[in-house]
Design a protein around this motif. Structure first.
Motif, PDB file in Angstrom:
ATOM      1  N   VAL A  34      -8.415  40.817  51.828  1.00 46.98           N
ATOM      2  CA  VAL A  34      -7.681  39.835  50.888  1.00 46.98           C
ATOM      3  C   VAL A  34      -8.385  38.538  51.619  1.00 46.98           C
ATOM      4  O   VAL A  34      -8.542  37.614  50.011  1.00 46.98           O
ATOM      5  CB  VAL A  34      -5.723  39.583  50.773  1.00 46.98           C
TER       6      VAL A  34
ATOM      7  N   SER B 240     -11.921  38.485  50.058  1.00 44.34           N
ATOM      8  CA  SER B 240     -11.728  38.618  48.880  1.00 44.34           C
ATOM      9  C   SER B 240     -11.871  37.155  47.808  1.00 44.34           C
ATOM     10  O   SER B 240     -12.491  37.142  47.180  1.00 44.34           O
ATOM     11  CB  SER B 240     -10.582  40.014  48.295  1.00 44.34           C
ATOM     12  N   THR B 241     -10.809  36.774  48.570  1.00 43.30           N
ATOM     13  CA  THR B 241     -10.783  35.229  48.129  1.00 43.30           C
ATOM     14  C   THR B 241     -11.380  34.264  47.961  1.00 43.30           C
ATOM     15  O   THR B 241     -12.012  33.351  46.960  1.00 43.30           O
ATOM     16  CB  THR B 241      -9.246  34.721  48.639  1.00 43.30           C
TER      17      THR B 241
ATOM     18  N   GLY C 239     -13.855  32.988  44.360  1.00 40.34           N
ATOM     19  CA  GLY C 239     -13.881  31.274  44.067  1.00 40.34           C
ATOM     20  C   GLY C 239     -15.270  30.953  44.447  1.00 40.34           C
ATOM     21  O   GLY C 239     -15.645  30.058  43.319  1.00 40.34           O
TER      22      GLY C 239
ATOM     23  N   THR D 261     -13.849  42.804  43.900  1.00 37.94           N
ATOM     24  CA  THR D 261     -12.969  42.967  45.208  1.00 37.94           C
ATOM     25  C   THR D 261     -11.360  43.046  44.943  1.00 37.94           C
ATOM     26  O   THR D 261     -10.446  43.235  45.436  1.00 37.94           O
ATOM     27  CB  THR D 261     -12.871  40.875  44.931  1.00 37.94           C
TER      28      THR D 261
ATOM     29  N   VAL E 255      -8.789  44.777  47.128  1.00 34.58           N
ATOM     30  CA  VAL E 255      -7.397  44.730  47.347  1.00 34.58           C
ATOM     31  C   VAL E 255      -6.148  45.724  47.107  1.00 34.58           C
ATOM     32  O   VAL E 255      -5.602  45.618  48.084  1.00 34.58           O
ATOM     33  CB  VAL E 255      -6.786  42.990  46.822  1.00 34.58           C
TER      34      VAL E 255
ATOM     35  N   VAL F 139      -3.128  36.547  46.087  1.00 32.25           N
ATOM     36  CA  VAL F 139      -4.007  35.700  46.338  1.00 32.25           C
ATOM     37  C   VAL F 139      -5.491  35.337  46.560  1.00 32.25           C
ATOM     38  O   VAL F 139      -6.359  34.359  46.396  1.00 32.25           O
ATOM     39  CB  VAL F 139      -2.835  36.271  47.727  1.00 32.25           C
ATOM     40  N   LYS F 140      -5.793  36.741  46.111  1.00 30.20           N
ATOM     41  CA  LYS F 140      -7.256  36.440  45.597  1.00 30.20           C
ATOM     42  C   LYS F 140      -7.035  36.229  44.297  1.00 30.20           C
ATOM     43  O   LYS F 140      -8.582  35.192  44.326  1.00 30.20           O
ATOM     44  CB  LYS F 140      -7.292  38.090  45.529  1.00 30.20           C
ATOM     45  N   THR F 141      -6.781  35.375  43.176  1.00 28.13           N
ATOM     46  CA  THR F 141      -6.722  34.810  42.379  1.00 28.13           C
ATOM     47  C   THR F 141      -7.113  33.925  42.662  1.00 28.13           C
ATOM     48  O   THR F 141      -7.232  32.907  42.210  1.00 28.13           O
ATOM     49  CB  THR F 141      -5.925  34.998  41.495  1.00 28.13           C
ATOM     50  N   ALA F 142      -6.189  33.474  43.941  1.00 29.24           N
ATOM     51  CA  ALA F 142      -6.298  31.940  44.425  1.00 29.24           C
ATOM     52  C   ALA F 142      -7.613  31.424  44.470  1.00 29.24           C
ATOM     53  O   ALA F 142      -8.088  30.106  45.006  1.00 29.24           O
ATOM     54  CB  ALA F 142      -4.695  31.316  45.607  1.00 29.24           C
ATOM     55  N   GLY F 143      -8.222  32.445  44.711  1.00 26.31           N
ATOM     56  CA  GLY F 143     -10.218  31.603  45.675  1.00 26.31           C
ATOM     57  C   GLY F 143     -10.264  30.933  43.977  1.00 26.31           C
ATOM     58  O   GLY F 143     -11.100  30.408  44.341  1.00 26.31           O
TER      59      GLY F 143
ATOM     60  N   SER G  22      -3.157  36.586  37.825  1.00 26.85           N
ATOM     61  CA  SER G  22      -2.608  37.608  38.961  1.00 26.85           C
ATOM     62  C   SER G  22      -2.531  38.611  38.368  1.00 26.85           C
ATOM     63  O   SER G  22      -2.302  40.302  38.824  1.00 26.85           O
ATOM     64  CB  SER G  22      -2.268  36.743  39.950  1.00 26.85           C
TER      65      SER G  22
END
Length: 438
Positions: free
Chosen positions: A8, A11-12, A16, A115, A119, A134-138, A343
């Motif tokens: 994860v 991937s994050t 990003g 990614t 995930v 959390v991945k999209t938080a990148g 997300s």
């Protein structure tokens, strides 16, 4: 292959970094205007071209991931990103920036789908919403870093050194992806979690079998039997994604110019405020994903619709011109709502097409980034034509409102008829195989 947390995390960062070129174009906008004499419309076109190629690339990225696996798909994305960043260094000028945008778009398509598959393969169904959040938080992470440092560095040293300094970071992420990400191909075993509300508590052995560690990823992703076909009506997700990004992309690419020109902040302060907004927005984003996981797969789409409506309200506030403080608060709310909706869209796509995560992600993200193709240049054009930002923000609010309605329309996609002996699954812990998106 790394642990689920490492997967994860990488991937994050990969996501990003993949989206960073679009933000570089926006945050370096004033510098590009001074150095190359570019209009806002032409700068917005760079962002739009990148995301447009991302949308087209997503149509193929799912198939690429099915063939070479998530790990090498993400590694390939970093190789293309290095090529893209080097083009304007070798041939400064607008044509090279266009080439950079086009190649970056293809790279980001591969990173996004690769990614997503990584995930969802690394986590059990009940944690997909949080994992993908959390991945999209990148994305806000990239916004925070680039908006904090890029405007000042660009003003001091120029736009080319900023691109050059990005190359070693991309190489490092490619190495991490090769070492950590799984060789997953984009299909989820439907038997990961099949309890019903009336079943007795599972035994420790059952829990072990359902856990991520029960089956190796490279085996688990080939046990599905659906042939990778998308469910009927899946195009609704593509439409909803198009409307969502079409109405919200400006909160990233145009945040710094808006705060500088429309709200009266200096360029460095505009960058810092954008960075703070992106970081603060992580809390509501992750919170929405946790709430969605607790409520179950049936509540993800209504919650995504509510977040779209919240985003529309925030954009209306941005259009009012109430001052820098109100603009900063509205930007935080808009960013958090948009990230949460994105997300949950990812998690809902996985729920609607669990046997074709790669193709489903590709189809949804194709709409997402084709929407971004027109979003950034249209926003810049409206500002150029009207001489201000209000009309542009109101147009975004209209599109995000339509996205909210479309997400509600997606609830029937992937729904299976009730079995003769009753529903296959119920309850918040159900896998996304019975009635995933209703």
């Amino acid at each position: 292959m790394g642990s689920s947390r490492a997967i994860v995390a990488v991937s994050t960062v990969a996501v990003g970094l993949g989206t960073a070129p679009a933000f570089l174009f926006g945050f370096l906008g004033p510098v590009l205007q001074d150095d190359l004499g570019l209009s806002r419309t032409r700068i917005g076109l760079l962002v739009g071209l990148m995301f447009g190629l991302t949308g087209i690339g997503c149509l193929l990225a799912g198939r690429v991931t099915e063939r070479i696996g998530a790990r090498w798909t993400v590694v390939l994305s970093t190789v293309l990103l290095v090529v893209a960043l080097c083009a304007p260094l070798l041939s400064p000028g607008y044509p090279a920036l266009v080439g950079c945008a086009l190649v970056s778009g293809v790279a980001y398509a591969l990173a996004n789908v690769g990614t997503n598959v990584s995930v969802t393969a690394a986590l059990p169904v009940a944690r997909h919403a949080v994992g993908l959040a959390v991945k999209t938080a990148g994305v806000p992470g990239a916004v925070a870093v680039t908006s904090f440092v890029v405007p000042g560095l660009g003003a001091a040293y120029g736009w080319q050194p900023v691109l050059l300094w990005s190359v070693p970071v991309v190489v490092a992420v490619g190495v991490l992806a090769a070492a950590v990400l799984p060789d997953a191909r984009g299909r989820i075993t439907p038997a990961l979690d099949t309890t019903t509300a009336d079943d007795p508590p599972p035994s420790p052995a059952d829990l072990h079998e359902r856990h991520i560690g029960a089956t190796p990823l490279h085996e688990r992703d080939v046990r599905a039997d659906s042939g990778g076909r998308l469910p009927s009506g899946f195009w609704r997700f593509t439409l909803a994604a198009t409307l969502l990004i079409g109405g919200s992309q400006a909160i990233y690419s145009w945040a710094v110019p808006f705060l500088h020109e429309g709200a009266g902040a200096t360029l460095p302060v505009a960058g810092v405020l954008t960075a703070v907004a992106s970081l603060v927005a992580l809390a509501p984003m992750i919170g929405a994903a946790r709430l969605a996981d607790r409520l179950g797969t049936t509540r993800r789409l209504p919650l995504a619709a509510a977040l779209c409506a919240t985003l529309a309200v925030a954009e209306v506030v941005l259009a009012t011109g109430w001052g820098l403080a109100a603009a900063a608060v509205a930007l935080v709310v808009a960013t958090g709502a948009q990230l949460g909706a994105v997300s949950l869209m990812h998690a809902s796509v996985v729920a609607a097409a669990p046997h074709a995560v790669g193709r489903g992600s590709g189809a949804a993200m194709a709409g997402f980034y084709l929407g971004a193709l027109f979003a950034a240049p249209l926003f810049g054009l409206l500002v150029d034509v009207t001489g201000g930002y209000p009309v542009a923000w109101v147009s975004g609010a209209v599109l995000t409102t339509a996205a909210a309605a479309c997400f509600l329309w997606c609830r029937g996609v992937g729904r299976r008829p009730t079995a003769p002996d009753g529903p296959v699954t119920t309850g918040p812990a159900s896998p996304p195989t019975a009635r995933p998106a209703h």
